[in-house]
Enzyme design. Structure first.
Site, PDB file in Angstrom:
ATOM      1  N   ASN A   1      -4.501   6.405  -1.264  1.00 39.51           N
ATOM      2  CA  ASN A   1      -3.285   7.161  -0.932  1.00 39.51           C
ATOM      3  C   ASN A   1      -2.266   6.312  -0.179  1.00 39.51           C
ATOM      4  OD1 ASN A   1      -4.014  10.003  -1.763  1.00 39.51           O
ATOM      5  ND2 ASN A   1      -5.771   9.501  -0.478  1.00 39.51           N
TER       6      ASN A   1
ATOM      7  N   GLY B   1     -11.639   2.145   7.875  1.00 40.37           N
ATOM      8  CA  GLY B   1     -11.492   1.023   6.948  1.00 40.37           C
ATOM      9  C   GLY B   1     -12.378   1.082   5.719  1.00 40.37           C
TER      10      GLY B   1
ATOM     11  N   ASP C   1      -3.847   2.561   7.765  1.00 39.72           N
ATOM     12  CA  ASP C   1      -4.418   3.640   8.586  1.00 39.72           C
ATOM     13  C   ASP C   1      -4.951   3.076   9.903  1.00 39.72           C
ATOM     14  OD1 ASP C   1      -4.021   5.576   6.523  1.00 39.72           O
ATOM     15  OD2 ASP C   1      -5.862   4.932   5.536  1.00 39.72           O
TER      16      ASP C   1
ATOM     17  N   ASP D   1      -3.079  -3.787   7.540  1.00 31.80           N
ATOM     18  CA  ASP D   1      -3.797  -2.563   7.202  1.00 31.80           C
ATOM     19  C   ASP D   1      -2.833  -1.409   7.507  1.00 31.80           C
ATOM     20  OD1 ASP D   1      -5.991  -0.761   6.764  1.00 31.80           O
ATOM     21  OD2 ASP D   1      -6.112  -0.543   8.944  1.00 31.80           O
TER      22      ASP D   1
ATOM     23  N   SER E   1      -7.179   2.514   1.201  1.00 30.54           N
ATOM     24  CA  SER E   1      -6.867   3.879   0.774  1.00 30.54           C
ATOM     25  C   SER E   1      -6.179   3.936  -0.583  1.00 30.54           C
ATOM     26  CB  SER E   1      -5.963   4.547   1.811  1.00 30.54           C
ATOM     27  OG  SER E   1      -5.547   5.801   1.354  1.00 30.54           O
TER      28      SER E   1
ATOM     29  N   ASP F   1      -7.468  -2.620  12.358  1.00 25.87           N
ATOM     30  CA  ASP F   1      -8.051  -1.850  13.465  1.00 25.87           C
ATOM     31  C   ASP F   1      -9.544  -1.584  13.251  1.00 25.87           C
ATOM     32  OD1 ASP F   1      -7.500  -0.007  11.294  1.00 25.87           O
ATOM     33  OD2 ASP F   1      -8.110   1.578  12.687  1.00 25.87           O
TER      34      ASP F   1
END
Ligand code: BG6
Ligand code: MG
Length: 225
Positions: A127, A57, A22, A20, A125, A179
């Site tokens: 982004n 998430g 972020d 992951d 995301s 996370d």
């Protein structure tokens, strides 16, 4: 689900890691928080860090639905709010550089590369790619699964299954580093080894977890395959 993996998938070696982004490789959680807060202030909506924790998430749309807490809003208005939040977010990620990688993150990517483990990014995301570029980590990854790759976001397993397919490996031979509770749930549903980063209240459903990415031990994870 843990039982399912440990009993039925015994002997499956870990060949790939799906990270992951972020909250695992970089702390963009704070940027998301600040821009949602700005939007909520403009809209007179209540928002605090506790609500923000529920957004880890999950997709942009689902995040807005959580913030609205059942308040009915027209689709056109929802879309405008999501677009505005994203404009603010894109303004804040311009500031991201290699310095924003969390301590230990790049060393782990380097160690995995040395061991010839396949690497994918698995982020909800839209982004994710520009953030990877700003962090200068895109060359480590053999595949990218992001918010544009699949319809159903985490906690559905689709994003991680898509990543495994792009890497050309079985889902059972993948370890997911996450996370978010939604991400751990997605990894478990995909039949992958779920590795949590964070406190047990958040990632305790994973097979194995560490407080920070710098605590992660690759050999522990490989031996759990
Ligand atoms: C996840 C973040 O990685 O991406 C969420 O943890 C965020 O907080 C989601 O809502 C979607 O991000 P974006 O950039 O598509 O709005
Ligand atoms: Mg995350």
């Amino acid at each position: 689900m843990k039982f399912f993996r440990e009993v039925l998938i015994i002997g499956e070696k870990i060949e790939a890691f799906i990270f992951d982004l972020d909250g695992v490789l970089t702390d963009t959680v704070e940027y998301h928080y600040l821009v949602w807060k700005r939007l909520c202030e403009e809209e007179g909506l209540y928002f605090d860090r506790q609500i923000n924790e529920k957004l880890r998430g999950v997709s942009r749309r689902k995040s807005l639905e959580i913030i609205l807490g059942g308040k009915k809003v027209q689709e056109k208005t929802l879309e405008e709010m999501m677009a505005r939040k994203n404009r603010y977010y894109q303004q804040s990620i311009i500031k991201i550089s290699k310095e924003d990688l969390l301590p230990g993150a790049e060393e782990i990517l380097q160690q995995l590369k040395k061991k010839h483990i396949k690497l994918a990014l698995g982020s909800s995301s839209k982004n994710a790619r520009p953030v990877m570029v700003r962090l200068e980590i895109e060359d480590y990854f053999d595949a990218v699964a992001d918010g544009n790759s699949v319809e159903r976001s985490k906690p559905a397993p689709d994003l991680f299954l898509y990543a495994a397919e792009k890497l050309g490996v079985s889902p059972y031979s993948c370890a997911v580093i996450e996370d978010a509770e939604a991400g751990i749930e997605a990894a478990l549903k995909a039949g992958m080894l779920a590795v949590g980063i964070g406190p047990p209240e958040r990632v305790g459903k994973s097979h194995i977890y560490y407080p920070r990415i710098s605590d992660l031990r690759i050999d522990d994870i490989l031996s759990r395959g």
